[in-house]
Design a protein around this motif. Structure first.
Motif, PDB file in Angstrom:
ATOM      1  N   LYS A   1       0.584  -1.189   0.252  1.00 55.27           N
ATOM      2  CA  LYS A   1       0.230  -0.145  -0.163  1.00 55.27           C
ATOM      3  C   LYS A   1       0.851   0.906   0.137  1.00 55.27           C
ATOM      4  CE  LYS A   1      -3.826   2.108   2.265  1.00 55.27           C
ATOM      5  NZ  LYS A   1      -4.621   2.377   3.874  1.00 55.27           N
ATOM      6  N   TYR A   2       2.241   0.977   0.720  1.00 58.42           N
ATOM      7  CA  TYR A   2       2.772   2.588   0.551  1.00 58.42           C
ATOM      8  C   TYR A   2       4.041   2.284  -0.455  1.00 58.42           C
ATOM      9  CZ  TYR A   2       0.050   2.765   5.005  1.00 58.42           C
ATOM     10  OH  TYR A   2      -1.444   3.090   5.826  1.00 58.42           O
ATOM     11  N   TYR A   3       4.653   1.129  -0.847  1.00 53.84           N
ATOM     12  CA  TYR A   3       5.575   0.981  -1.648  1.00 53.84           C
ATOM     13  C   TYR A   3       5.581   0.478  -2.540  1.00 53.84           C
ATOM     14  CZ  TYR A   3       8.244   2.012   2.746  1.00 53.84           C
ATOM     15  OH  TYR A   3       8.733   2.188   4.046  1.00 53.84           O
ATOM     16  N   ASN A   4       6.356   0.637  -3.710  1.00 57.16           N
ATOM     17  CA  ASN A   4       6.944   0.216  -5.046  1.00 57.16           C
ATOM     18  C   ASN A   4       7.917  -1.538  -4.797  1.00 57.16           C
ATOM     19  OD1 ASN A   4       4.394   1.020  -6.553  1.00 57.16           O
ATOM     20  ND2 ASN A   4       5.558   2.576  -6.673  1.00 57.16           N
ATOM     21  N   ILE A   5       7.807  -1.497  -5.310  1.00 58.28           N
ATOM     22  CA  ILE A   5       9.364  -2.611  -5.635  1.00 58.28           C
ATOM     23  C   ILE A   5       9.316  -2.829  -6.465  1.00 58.28           C
ATOM     24  CG2 ILE A   5      10.454  -4.558  -4.048  1.00 58.28           C
ATOM     25  CD1 ILE A   5       8.338  -4.597  -1.459  1.00 58.28           C
ATOM     26  N   GLU A   6      11.063  -3.044  -6.970  1.00 57.08           N
ATOM     27  CA  GLU A   6      12.032  -3.438  -8.186  1.00 57.08           C
ATOM     28  C   GLU A   6      12.079  -4.591  -8.104  1.00 57.08           C
ATOM     29  OE1 GLU A   6      13.332  -0.011 -10.094  1.00 57.08           O
ATOM     30  OE2 GLU A   6      11.002   0.838 -11.059  1.00 57.08           O
ATOM     31  N   LYS A   7      12.649  -5.724  -8.322  1.00 58.96           N
ATOM     32  CA  LYS A   7      13.874  -6.335  -7.584  1.00 58.96           C
ATOM     33  C   LYS A   7      14.418  -6.736  -9.306  1.00 58.96           C
ATOM     34  CE  LYS A   7      13.454 -11.699  -6.913  1.00 58.96           C
ATOM     35  NZ  LYS A   7      13.015 -13.108  -6.466  1.00 58.96           N
ATOM     36  N   MET A   8      15.722  -7.187  -8.882  1.00 60.82           N
ATOM     37  CA  MET A   8      16.862  -7.698 -10.527  1.00 60.82           C
ATOM     38  C   MET A   8      17.515  -8.723  -9.679  1.00 60.82           C
ATOM     39  SD  MET A   8      19.880  -5.201 -11.269  1.00 60.82           S
ATOM     40  CE  MET A   8      18.658  -4.033 -12.322  1.00 60.82           C
ATOM     41  N   ASP A   9      17.634  -9.763 -10.450  1.00 61.99           N
ATOM     42  CA  ASP A   9      18.418 -11.329  -9.779  1.00 61.99           C
ATOM     43  C   ASP A   9      19.564 -11.320 -10.541  1.00 61.99           C
ATOM     44  OD1 ASP A   9      16.081 -12.144  -8.029  1.00 61.99           O
ATOM     45  OD2 ASP A   9      14.899 -12.344 -10.033  1.00 61.99           O
ATOM     46  N   ASN A  10      19.667 -12.213 -10.891  1.00 59.99           N
ATOM     47  CA  ASN A  10      21.311 -12.673 -11.171  1.00 59.99           C
ATOM     48  C   ASN A  10      22.098 -11.643 -11.107  1.00 59.99           C
ATOM     49  OD1 ASN A  10      20.594 -15.579 -11.474  1.00 59.99           O
ATOM     50  ND2 ASN A  10      18.906 -14.804 -13.662  1.00 59.99           N
ATOM     51  N   ILE A  11      22.361 -11.124 -10.181  1.00 61.01           N
ATOM     52  CA  ILE A  11      24.207 -10.305  -9.862  1.00 61.01           C
ATOM     53  C   ILE A  11      25.022 -10.589  -9.505  1.00 61.01           C
ATOM     54  CG2 ILE A  11      24.684  -8.118  -8.674  1.00 61.01           C
ATOM     55  CD1 ILE A  11      21.675  -6.539  -8.826  1.00 61.01           C
ATOM     56  N   SER A  12      26.019 -11.183  -9.717  1.00 64.75           N
ATOM     57  CA  SER A  12      27.824 -11.474  -9.674  1.00 64.75           C
ATOM     58  C   SER A  12      27.964 -10.331  -8.625  1.00 64.75           C
ATOM     59  CB  SER A  12      28.178 -12.463 -10.703  1.00 64.75           C
ATOM     60  OG  SER A  12      28.692 -13.649 -10.365  1.00 64.75           O
ATOM     61  N   PHE A  13      28.137 -10.866  -7.673  1.00 64.01           N
ATOM     62  CA  PHE A  13      29.601 -10.148  -6.891  1.00 64.01           C
ATOM     63  C   PHE A  13      30.720 -11.022  -5.849  1.00 64.01           C
ATOM     64  CE2 PHE A  13      30.436  -7.720  -2.746  1.00 64.01           C
ATOM     65  CZ  PHE A  13      30.845  -6.545  -3.166  1.00 64.01           C
ATOM     66  N   PHE A  14      31.433 -10.207  -6.448  1.00 64.53           N
ATOM     67  CA  PHE A  14      32.610 -12.164  -6.457  1.00 64.53           C
ATOM     68  C   PHE A  14      32.702 -12.924  -5.881  1.00 64.53           C
ATOM     69  CE2 PHE A  14      34.322  -7.245  -4.540  1.00 64.53           C
ATOM     70  CZ  PHE A  14      36.102  -7.510  -5.124  1.00 64.53           C
ATOM     71  N   GLY A  15      31.568 -13.553  -7.387  1.00 64.21           N
ATOM     72  CA  GLY A  15      31.233 -14.399  -7.045  1.00 64.21           C
ATOM     73  C   GLY A  15      30.016 -15.180  -6.630  1.00 64.21           C
ATOM     74  N   PHE A  16      29.935 -14.331  -6.115  1.00 61.86           N
ATOM     75  CA  PHE A  16      28.182 -15.024  -5.036  1.00 61.86           C
ATOM     76  C   PHE A  16      27.317 -14.498  -5.389  1.00 61.86           C
ATOM     77  CE2 PHE A  16      31.568 -15.351  -2.068  1.00 61.86           C
ATOM     78  CZ  PHE A  16      31.459 -15.928  -1.237  1.00 61.86           C
ATOM     79  N   ASP A  17      25.530 -14.956  -6.005  1.00 57.30           N
ATOM     80  CA  ASP A  17      24.850 -14.394  -6.276  1.00 57.30           C
ATOM     81  C   ASP A  17      24.022 -13.672  -5.180  1.00 57.30           C
ATOM     82  OD1 ASP A  17      24.955 -16.245  -8.616  1.00 57.30           O
ATOM     83  OD2 ASP A  17      24.061 -17.695  -7.713  1.00 57.30           O
ATOM     84  N   ILE A  18      23.597 -12.363  -5.960  1.00 53.64           N
ATOM     85  CA  ILE A  18      22.912 -11.020  -5.021  1.00 53.64           C
ATOM     86  C   ILE A  18      22.027 -11.014  -6.261  1.00 53.64           C
ATOM     87  CG2 ILE A  18      23.107  -8.578  -4.177  1.00 53.64           C
ATOM     88  CD1 ILE A  18      25.204 -11.176  -3.215  1.00 53.64           C
ATOM     89  N   THR A  19      20.632 -10.083  -5.343  1.00 56.44           N
ATOM     90  CA  THR A  19      19.495 -10.117  -5.425  1.00 56.44           C
ATOM     91  C   THR A  19      19.491  -8.807  -4.552  1.00 56.44           C
ATOM     92  OG1 THR A  19      18.087 -12.230  -5.843  1.00 56.44           O
ATOM     93  CG2 THR A  19      16.966 -10.291  -5.835  1.00 56.44           C
ATOM     94  N   GLN A  20      19.335  -7.933  -5.900  1.00 60.76           N
ATOM     95  CA  GLN A  20      18.297  -6.013  -5.237  1.00 60.76           C
ATOM     96  C   GLN A  20      17.513  -5.957  -5.820  1.00 60.76           C
ATOM     97  OE1 GLN A  20      21.366  -2.532  -7.383  1.00 60.76           O
ATOM     98  NE2 GLN A  20      18.844  -2.724  -8.312  1.00 60.76           N
ATOM     99  N   TYR A  21      16.321  -5.317  -4.025  1.00 52.27           N
ATOM    100  CA  TYR A  21      15.456  -4.507  -4.273  1.00 52.27           C
ATOM    101  C   TYR A  21      15.793  -3.105  -4.183  1.00 52.27           C
ATOM    102  CZ  TYR A  21      13.676  -9.304  -2.975  1.00 52.27           C
ATOM    103  OH  TYR A  21      13.530 -10.654  -2.759  1.00 52.27           O
ATOM    104  N   THR A  22      14.992  -2.971  -5.216  1.00 51.49           N
ATOM    105  CA  THR A  22      15.146  -1.912  -4.611  1.00 51.49           C
ATOM    106  C   THR A  22      13.521  -0.495  -4.387  1.00 51.49           C
ATOM    107  OG1 THR A  22      16.410  -0.668  -6.639  1.00 51.49           O
ATOM    108  CG2 THR A  22      15.279   1.291  -6.048  1.00 51.49           C
TER     109      THR A  22
END
Length: 292
Positions: free
Chosen positions: A72-93
């Motif tokens: 109700k109060y937020y919009n959320i954007e998700k970005m998968d498959n970010i590689s950071f020093f060989g580790f899988d990272i997910t970004q949420y804005t």
């Protein structure tokens, strides 16, 4: 864009020193009118008791659950498959729909621990940027959640009469008479829930609220002197202070000054009910101000 690039440069500047240490804790925050930077690449980073070090320790305990953020109060954007020093990272804005609370950008590992966090206020000023990462084993957080537990809880007394001395906003020092934590409580105001209370005495309280990602606390005490109203930035958070009818209210957190003023007015208009409820370890809900 420039602020974003600077925060990335800060993170990478630690990464190039990985040969000296395989862990890095980085924290940058806006304090008053300038940025302060903290960098710790020692294995025993929890031994640092400085102000920035202590804030970083709390952020290292961060655990994020997308399910707790109210759509109700937020919009959320998700970005998968970010590689950071060989580790899988997910970004949420996480972007607020109204300009009453802060935007946050989070990088999470597979266990939903926070690897990197950026917080921007409602006019898109970078409030703080944080990263805590083990370059050999991924995120180095433990599974801690403060005030974010699962299961509905009406309240839990945390050592009434402990005799613990604590310093509150404005330099107030007093003995803690009671601490209470709550889980999955009903909404108090515009998506925020009351999750923690510290009772110093029958006139002095510290009340904390969260909406799943943003937080603020309200410190209430009798005003023993006349002071000017305050609206400033302290260690990456807004700080708002007002005196009304000889009661001093100090609000600290990641919401706008206008929202803080709304909260102060709501609490002051219902101060007796707020004090009675908080004194008994009760939960503040919208019933405090929704008179029928």
């Amino acid at each position: 864009m420039i602020r974003f690039i600077l925060s990335i440069v800060l993170l990478l500047s630690a990464a190039v020193s990985v040969f000296a240490a395989d862990k890095a804790v980085i924290f940058k925050c806006l304090n008053k009118d300038r940025y302060e930077v903290y960098l710790n690449m020692q294995d025993d980073y929890f031994a640092d008791t400085s102000m920035l070090g202590s804030i970083s320790h709390k952020l290292l305990k961060g655990f994020f659950s997308i399910d707790r953020i109210p759509a109700k109060y937020y919009n959320i954007e998700k970005m998968d498959n970010i590689s950071f020093f060989g580790f899988d990272i997910t970004q949420y804005t996480v972007m607020p729909k109204d300009n009453d609370r802060f935007k946050q950008v989070l990088w999470l590992d597979n266990n939903e621990h926070i690897v990197k966090l950026e917080v921007y206020d409602h006019v898109n000023t970078l409030m703080f940027a944080f990263s805590g990462f083990d370059y050999m084993n991924g995120a180095m957080h433990g599974r801690h959640h403060e005030g974010m537990g699962h299961g509905r809880g009406r309240g839990m007394g945390m050592g009434r009469g402990m005799g613990q001395v604590r310093e509150g906003p404005g330099g107030f020092r007093g003995t803690v008479e009671g601490k209470y934590k709550f889980w999955d409580t009903p909404e108090f105001y515009h998506g925020f829930r009351h999750f923690h209370t510290t009772v110093f005495n029958k006139y002095v309280f510290d009340l904390s609220f969260e909406d799943g990602i943003n937080r603020f606390s309200v410190f209430i005490k009798p005003a023993n002197r006349r002071v000017e109203p305050v609206s400033t930035i302290v260690y990456g958070n807004y700080l708002f202070s007002r005196i009304i009818d000889d009661v001093e209210y100090t609000v600290y957190g990641t919401v706008s000054f206008g929202f803080m003023e709304e909260i102060v007015n709501i609490i002051h208009s219902n101060i007796k009910k707020v004090i009675d409820t908080a004194s008994e370890g009760g939960i503040l809900t919208s019933e405090i101000y929704n008179k029928k």
